[in-house]
Design a protein around this motif. Structure first.
Motif, PDB file in Angstrom:
ATOM      1  N   TYR A 373     -15.843  47.441  41.926  1.00  0.00           N
ATOM      2  CA  TYR A 373     -14.635  48.146  42.333  1.00  0.00           C
ATOM      3  C   TYR A 373     -15.051  49.530  42.835  1.00  0.00           C
ATOM      4  O   TYR A 373     -15.717  50.272  42.113  1.00  0.00           O
ATOM      5  N   LEU A 374     -14.683  49.866  44.055  1.00  0.00           N
ATOM      6  CA  LEU A 374     -15.011  51.175  44.601  1.00  0.00           C
ATOM      7  C   LEU A 374     -14.207  52.260  43.907  1.00  0.00           C
ATOM      8  O   LEU A 374     -13.063  52.044  43.493  1.00  0.00           O
ATOM      9  N   THR A 375     -14.771  53.440  43.793  1.00  0.00           N
ATOM     10  CA  THR A 375     -14.117  54.533  43.083  1.00  0.00           C
ATOM     11  C   THR A 375     -12.942  55.070  43.888  1.00  0.00           C
ATOM     12  O   THR A 375     -12.892  54.939  45.120  1.00  0.00           O
ATOM     13  N   PRO A 376     -11.985  55.724  43.220  1.00  0.00           N
ATOM     14  CA  PRO A 376     -10.885  56.359  43.961  1.00  0.00           C
ATOM     15  C   PRO A 376     -11.379  57.334  45.017  1.00  0.00           C
ATOM     16  O   PRO A 376     -10.844  57.383  46.130  1.00  0.00           O
ATOM     17  N   SER A 377     -12.407  58.099  44.690  1.00  0.00           N
ATOM     18  CA  SER A 377     -12.926  59.067  45.639  1.00  0.00           C
ATOM     19  C   SER A 377     -13.454  58.385  46.896  1.00  0.00           C
ATOM     20  O   SER A 377     -13.198  58.827  48.023  1.00  0.00           O
ATOM     21  N   ALA A 378     -14.184  57.293  46.711  1.00  0.00           N
ATOM     22  CA  ALA A 378     -14.750  56.581  47.858  1.00  0.00           C
ATOM     23  C   ALA A 378     -13.663  56.005  48.754  1.00  0.00           C
ATOM     24  O   ALA A 378     -13.808  55.957  49.979  1.00  0.00           O
ATOM     25  N   LEU A 379     -12.566  55.573  48.166  1.00  0.00           N
ATOM     26  CA  LEU A 379     -11.506  54.923  48.927  1.00  0.00           C
ATOM     27  C   LEU A 379     -10.482  55.898  49.493  1.00  0.00           C
ATOM     28  O   LEU A 379      -9.819  55.584  50.493  1.00  0.00           O
ATOM     29  N   LEU A 380     -10.324  57.063  48.878  1.00  0.00           N
ATOM     30  CA  LEU A 380      -9.192  57.921  49.212  1.00  0.00           C
ATOM     31  C   LEU A 380      -9.548  59.286  49.788  1.00  0.00           C
ATOM     32  O   LEU A 380      -8.728  59.888  50.484  1.00  0.00           O
ATOM     33  N   ASP A 381     -10.726  59.799  49.492  1.00  0.00           N
ATOM     34  CA  ASP A 381     -11.018  61.185  49.882  1.00  0.00           C
ATOM     35  C   ASP A 381     -10.882  61.409  51.388  1.00  0.00           C
ATOM     36  O   ASP A 381     -10.367  62.444  51.828  1.00  0.00           O
ATOM     37  N   ARG A 382     -11.342  60.468  52.187  1.00  0.00           N
ATOM     38  CA  ARG A 382     -11.267  60.664  53.639  1.00  0.00           C
ATOM     39  C   ARG A 382      -9.818  60.645  54.123  1.00  0.00           C
ATOM     40  O   ARG A 382      -9.459  61.359  55.066  1.00  0.00           O
TER      41      ARG A 382
END
Length: 459
Positions: A373-382
């Motif tokens: 599961y990808l981290t929230p940061s990896a999925l949302l920061d951009r």
């Protein structure tokens, strides 16, 4: 120019910001920085010294965390009373800021520890001190000329209440010395920011012969009551009330039509009537052709045609003069991943046409197949970076993941908890779970852990 209907109201955020000019070393504070500092002042602060166990330092104008071989070892204590957030808002972040009183022989690392016992007072001595707990934040040696030290305590300060901290110094032959509350405006401040809570919702479809209205009732029953509802139309939207009555809940409604037909005015009468009849006591986040990226890639229409159609529809919506109608562009979260090779600007008609920029965010199927599961940061920061640059409220119109390989659902539930906490901290308007059995697999939350996680978020 088209009015930005939502800029000042959709994502209300109350920031308590620290002024930029702070004290440096032992020099006097510049006159321009002598105004009262924002933030929450301590209700008590002091320090205690191991080698002076009976001495009380509660009236001192400084706090010291020292670690000298002379010997001289001290621990600083701070206590804050955090009030209830403004009505309808949550604590988004918290940071403890302190101004240096002394900057030479500064500690390489300074620790901030939790303190469970809040009964201490400024008259306490070293033997009476409460035991420092685990480290909750650290600060490293600042750059030359730095005038303050800060600790991110967002993970600790999540609600109203009393919070105590101990500042300790593991760095040999050094000290961290800051102003105490007795120094007035130079004293410590807990900087707390607030945001409105992220609304839970879902994308869903009718199953086993039920109506769309019955499908909504099913989703409400599964998750303790949705706070926002996603509705899809394969063509133009049905006349109001459309597929279902969501009550007064916000609705995220998407529809489709060929961009060339939109620009030609073929559907102007239909869309004018739809915008004019839209509820005025309910938030309607309307979306033209969500996730257009693959359609454009496949040659169904061009990016320029898509942008032009958006601008045309936004002008029609403005004619209705309904502030609850909010033009919402929905793109794939994948689009802002460099690996996609895409540029989100290609699909963007500009913030004069758009009120909200939302994203469909998934733990990639290939990632789940690997048991990850990808981290929230990896999925949302951009996505947050784009919204911030455009000064647009952020939404997640679809959120989902298959149960990863080797998982019984408990790790997906933990991932959901992390994602929703991250979304809430960043002030996302709404997060709508993709609760569908789709062509690429079953995303639905029917396992006990997943259902419990989304229910917890909703309730």
């Amino acid at each position: 120019m088209r009015q930005r209907r939502l800029r000042s109201s959709a994502r209300l955020r109350v920031w308590a910001l620290l002024p930029g000019l702070l004290l440096g070393g032992l020099a006097p504070l510049p006159a321009s920085a002598q105004a009262a500092r924002d933030g929450i002042a301590p209700t008590a602060d002091t320090y205690v010294v191991a080698e002076a166990p009976g001495t009380v330092y509660g009236t001192s104008a400084k706090l010291a965390a020292s670690n000298w071989s002379t010997p001289w070892h001290s621990v600083a204590y701070l206590k804050f009373s955090v009030p209830a957030p403004p009505a309808g808002q949550n604590i988004a972040s918290a940071r403890l800021e302190m101004l240096y009183q002394k900057t030479d022989q500064q500690a390489v690392v300074t620790e901030l520890r939790s303190v469970a016992d809040n009964s201490w007072t400024e008259s306490m001595t070293y033997p009476a001190r409460p035991a420092p707990g685990p480290v909750v934040a650290t600060a490293t040696l600042p750059a030359a000329g730095a005038t303050s030290i800060g600790f991110d305590v967002s993970a600790t300060v999540r609600a109203a209440g009393t919070y105590s901290f101990a500042m300790t110094n593991p760095s040999a032959e050094s000290a961290t010395v800051v102003h105490s509350r007795e120094a007035g405006d130079l004293g410590p401040r807990l900087i707390v920011s607030y945001t409105r809570p992220t609304l839970c919702g879902a994308s869903f479809a009718a199953e086993n012969g039920e109506t769309y209205q019955q499908a909504l009732a099913r989703e409400d029953s599964l998750f303790g009551g949705l706070k926002a509802v996603r509705v899809f139309y394969g063509g133009l939207p049905d006349p109001w009330p459309g597929k279902l009555n969501a009550g007064k809940r916000p609705m995220v409604i998407s529809f489709k039509a060929a961009p060339t037909a939109i620009v030609a005015g073929t559907h102007d009468a239909t869309m004018r009537a739809w915008f004019a009849a839209a509820p005025r006591d309910q938030d309607i986040y309307w979306t033209y052709y969500h996730e257009p990226e693959d359609n454009i890639r496949n040659g169904e229409f061009t990016a320029a045609e898509y942008r032009q159609a958006w601008s045309h529809l936004a002008a029609l919506a403005d004619e209705a003069a309904n502030p609850r109608l909010r033009a919402t562009l929905i793109l794939m979260g994948w689009t802002v991943d460099p690996a996609s090779g895409r540029d989100w600007h290609d699909y963007y008609p500009g913030n004069t046409a758009i009120d909200v920029l939302a994203w469909d965010v998934y733990n990639y199927d290939t990632t789940a197949a690997k048991g990850q599961y990808l981290t929230p940061s990896a999925l949302l920061d951009r996505t947050y970076a784009v919204n911030q640059a455009e000064n647009l409220p952020h939404g997640v119109a679809e959120l989902g993941s298959h149960i990863a390989a080797g998982d019984d659902g408990t790790r997906r539930a933990a991932w959901l908890d992390q994602m929703t906490a991250y979304l809430s901290r960043h002030g996302t308007l709404w997060a709508l779970y993709f609760d569908l059995d789709w062509s690429t697999g079953d995303y639905r939350l029917r396992d006990p852990a997943g259902r419990a996680a989304w229910t917890s978020f909703c309730t």
